[in-house]
Design an enzyme around this catalytic site. Structure first.
Site, PDB file in Angstrom:
ATOM      1  N   ASN A  10       7.194 -39.162  39.414  1.00  0.00           N
ATOM      2  CA  ASN A  10       5.749 -39.383  39.488  1.00  0.00           C
ATOM      3  C   ASN A  10       5.552 -40.874  39.751  1.00  0.00           C
ATOM      4  O   ASN A  10       5.605 -41.692  38.836  1.00  0.00           O
ATOM      5  CB  ASN A  10       5.118 -38.954  38.158  1.00  0.00           C
ATOM      6  CG  ASN A  10       3.615 -39.104  38.160  1.00  0.00           C
ATOM      7  OD1 ASN A  10       3.040 -39.675  39.092  1.00  0.00           O
ATOM      8  ND2 ASN A  10       2.984 -38.611  37.114  1.00  0.00           N
ATOM      9  N   ARG A  94       5.459 -35.739  42.536  1.00  0.00           N
ATOM     10  CA  ARG A  94       4.015 -35.553  42.377  1.00  0.00           C
ATOM     11  C   ARG A  94       3.316 -36.334  43.490  1.00  0.00           C
ATOM     12  O   ARG A  94       3.530 -37.541  43.636  1.00  0.00           O
ATOM     13  CB  ARG A  94       3.564 -36.074  41.025  1.00  0.00           C
ATOM     14  CG  ARG A  94       2.072 -35.987  40.879  1.00  0.00           C
ATOM     15  CD  ARG A  94       1.601 -36.662  39.633  1.00  0.00           C
ATOM     16  NE  ARG A  94       0.161 -36.537  39.530  1.00  0.00           N
ATOM     17  CZ  ARG A  94      -0.622 -37.466  39.007  1.00  0.00           C
ATOM     18  NH1 ARG A  94      -0.114 -38.580  38.536  1.00  0.00           N
ATOM     19  NH2 ARG A  94      -1.909 -37.282  38.938  1.00  0.00           N
ATOM     20  N   HIS A 183      -5.560 -33.225  39.094  1.00  0.00           N
ATOM     21  CA  HIS A 183      -4.926 -32.628  37.899  1.00  0.00           C
ATOM     22  C   HIS A 183      -4.531 -31.167  38.154  1.00  0.00           C
ATOM     23  O   HIS A 183      -4.449 -30.371  37.224  1.00  0.00           O
ATOM     24  CB  HIS A 183      -5.876 -32.628  36.679  1.00  0.00           C
ATOM     25  CG  HIS A 183      -6.158 -33.972  36.096  1.00  0.00           C
ATOM     26  ND1 HIS A 183      -7.384 -34.279  35.537  1.00  0.00           N
ATOM     27  CD2 HIS A 183      -5.393 -35.063  35.948  1.00  0.00           C
ATOM     28  CE1 HIS A 183      -7.373 -35.523  35.088  1.00  0.00           C
ATOM     29  NE2 HIS A 183      -6.167 -36.026  35.327  1.00  0.00           N
ATOM     30  N   ARG A 244     -13.466 -44.318  33.475  1.00  0.00           N
ATOM     31  CA  ARG A 244     -14.245 -43.910  34.651  1.00  0.00           C
ATOM     32  C   ARG A 244     -15.554 -43.268  34.226  1.00  0.00           C
ATOM     33  O   ARG A 244     -15.599 -42.526  33.241  1.00  0.00           O
ATOM     34  CB  ARG A 244     -13.454 -42.899  35.480  1.00  0.00           C
ATOM     35  CG  ARG A 244     -12.322 -43.514  36.245  1.00  0.00           C
ATOM     36  CD  ARG A 244     -11.469 -42.454  36.931  1.00  0.00           C
ATOM     37  NE  ARG A 244     -10.096 -42.517  36.463  1.00  0.00           N
ATOM     38  CZ  ARG A 244      -9.212 -41.538  36.591  1.00  0.00           C
ATOM     39  NH1 ARG A 244      -9.545 -40.401  37.164  1.00  0.00           N
ATOM     40  NH2 ARG A 244      -7.995 -41.688  36.142  1.00  0.00           N
ATOM     41  N   GLU A 387       2.913 -31.188  32.955  1.00  0.00           N
ATOM     42  CA  GLU A 387       2.867 -31.323  34.413  1.00  0.00           C
ATOM     43  C   GLU A 387       4.258 -31.464  35.010  1.00  0.00           C
ATOM     44  O   GLU A 387       4.524 -30.949  36.095  1.00  0.00           O
ATOM     45  CB  GLU A 387       1.983 -32.527  34.784  1.00  0.00           C
ATOM     46  CG  GLU A 387       0.515 -32.225  34.524  1.00  0.00           C
ATOM     47  CD  GLU A 387      -0.370 -33.462  34.524  1.00  0.00           C
ATOM     48  OE1 GLU A 387      -0.367 -34.184  33.507  1.00  0.00           O
ATOM     49  OE2 GLU A 387      -1.056 -33.705  35.516  1.00  0.00           O
TER      50      GLU A 387
END
Ligand code: ADP
Length: 414
Positions: A10, A94, A183, A244, A387
């Site tokens: 990743n 990823r 996601h 965010r 993940e």
């Protein structure tokens, strides 16, 4: 010797997270993280998970992603798990943005690399790092399949009614503006794991997944397919996140520019890094926010209330999108650990068949579990996400089962 190991990479803008898994039993052989690539203070933390392995730290400067991956390969070799091992079946990467046409994991070839590169304008922070990671891994093991697993892929099943913004169609298409969602590996994994927890096949259930980490997103999953998700063109839209803003009236941006005199880059930074929980109260860690609330801190309270209000709006919206909901699943750092968030998110929603049992909600566990009362119409569950396992599983399924690579995407890149 059979090849049953998958290395998951990743690659972020200045970091690389990795895990080496053995897909015979999905066990982890090693995990690690390279941080602050390109700075003098780079650090590699490597943890071998084989019996007796102790975590190790390397603090030499690491100039770029190439050097980072070489350092990782070196650490893996020290544990007898080197990238030259014939037991390594593939490397799964990823990739944040796969646009509209990468609907599933894909064996990387030149056309796939070119496509990821052409998507850089819609993922300027993320796709360049993924590309560097893939190219470096290719150089280290040119013979090995490199598989790209896209964050956006799970959401490509969204109908146009959910995926399109109400913008001028020609302009939107010219600039590839649509709702891609992110996601995706987590939403895919958690929606399937929730169906399993219910004892059903994913095709039989409708699930609302709430992925609440530092970044946060919700998705509505009907019979195993995503039909709506809260992130859009970029991971800025939707829920209140750590730093965010999530949803704001787009006119806020014109106002900050025209009246506030801020540049576009400043506004971008404001919305992405100085908003959300941190902008509201100065902290983005839900543990710290809860501690401050317990001490009577009003700003922390307000930040929490705004976070919860937005979350409840999305639960209601996705309830309406799905019509019938079998389960709501909380996942990621906040969703898995913050019982007060879960309680507040569904408080007073008995009319929708939603309730949380206080005792079950208070249990700490890393296993999937129900937190709703036994007789609840809609199950509420905590389902830890994974993940890396999902990326490894998708990679191994593609390579191990000997599938053909996905057809090259068309030139219509959105
Ligand atoms: P990322 O989006 O960076 O992958 P994670 O899913 O790891 O994030 O979530 C990180 C967030 O999880 C932290 O910022 C913190 O707010 C929250 N978190 C982690 N542990 C707890 C806990 N025990 N209680 C409440 N919140 C927690």
């Amino acid at each position: 010797m059979s090849s049953t190991r998958v290395l998951v990479l990743n690659s972020g803008s200045s970091s690389v997270k990795y895990q080496l898994l053995d897909m015979r039993d999905s066990s982890r052989l090693a995990v690690g993280l390279v941080e602050r690539i390109g700075e003098r203070t780079s650090r590699l933390r490597h943890t071998p998970l084989l019996a007796g392995g102790e975590p190790r730290e390397v603090t030499e400067p690491i100039a770029d992603h190439g050097a980072a991956l070489k350092a990782v390969a070196g650490e893996l070799s020290r544990d007898g798990l080197g990238l030259d091992s014939p037991e390594l079946a593939a490397i799964g990467h990823r990739v944040v943005h796969g646009g509209k046409h990468f609907t599933r994991p894909t064996v990387v070839d030149d056309a796939v690399l070119a496509e990821i590169e052409r998507l850089i304008p819609v993922a300027p922070l993320h796709n360049p790092a993924s590309l560097t990671g893939i190219r470096t891994a290719q150089r280290l093991r040119p013979d090995l399949p490199q598989v790209a697993v896209f964050d956006t892929a799970f959401h490509t099943s969204m109908p146009e009614s959910a995926a399109r913004y109400a913008l001028d169609v020609e302009i939107a298409d010219e600039h590839r503006i649509r709702r891609y969602g992110f996601h995706g590996t987590s939403h895919a994994y958690v929606s399937r794991a929730t169906a399993k927890l219910l004892g059903k096949d994913p095709s039989e259930v409708n699930v609302i997944v709430l992925h609440l980490g530092n970044g946060a997103s919700a998705s509505a999953v009907r019979g195993g397919s995503c039909v709506d998700t809260s992130m859009g063109l970029t991971p800025l839209e939707g829920l209140v996140m750590g730093t965010r803003s999530g949803d704001v009236d787009p006119a806020v941006i014109f106002h900050l520019s025209r009246v506030g005199g801020m540049s576009m880059d400043e506004i971008d930074r404001l919305l992405n890094t100085r908003s959300g929980l941190v902008g509201l109260c100065g902290d983005n860690d839900m543990r710290e926010i809860r501690r401050r609330i317990d001490e009577g801190d009003e700003r922390a309270r307000l930040a929490f209330d705004i976070y919860i209000h937005r979350l409840r709006k999305y639960i209601g919206a996705y309830y309406a999108v799905l019509g019938k909901v079998d389960a709501i699943a909380f996942t990621a750092g906040v969703g898995e650990n913050a019982a007060p968030v879960r309680e507040a998110a569904v408080a007073g929603l008995e009319g929708l068949g939603l309730a949380v049992d206080g005792e079950l909600n208070a249990v700490r566990s890393d296993r999937p579990r129900f937190i709703s009362p036994e007789d609840a119409r809609v199950a509420v569950a905590v389902v830890p996400t994974d993940e890396e396992l999902e990326i490894a599983t998708q990679t191994y399924a593609l390579v191990g089962a000997g599938h053909e690579p996905s057809p090259a995407p068309s030139n219509d890149l959105t």
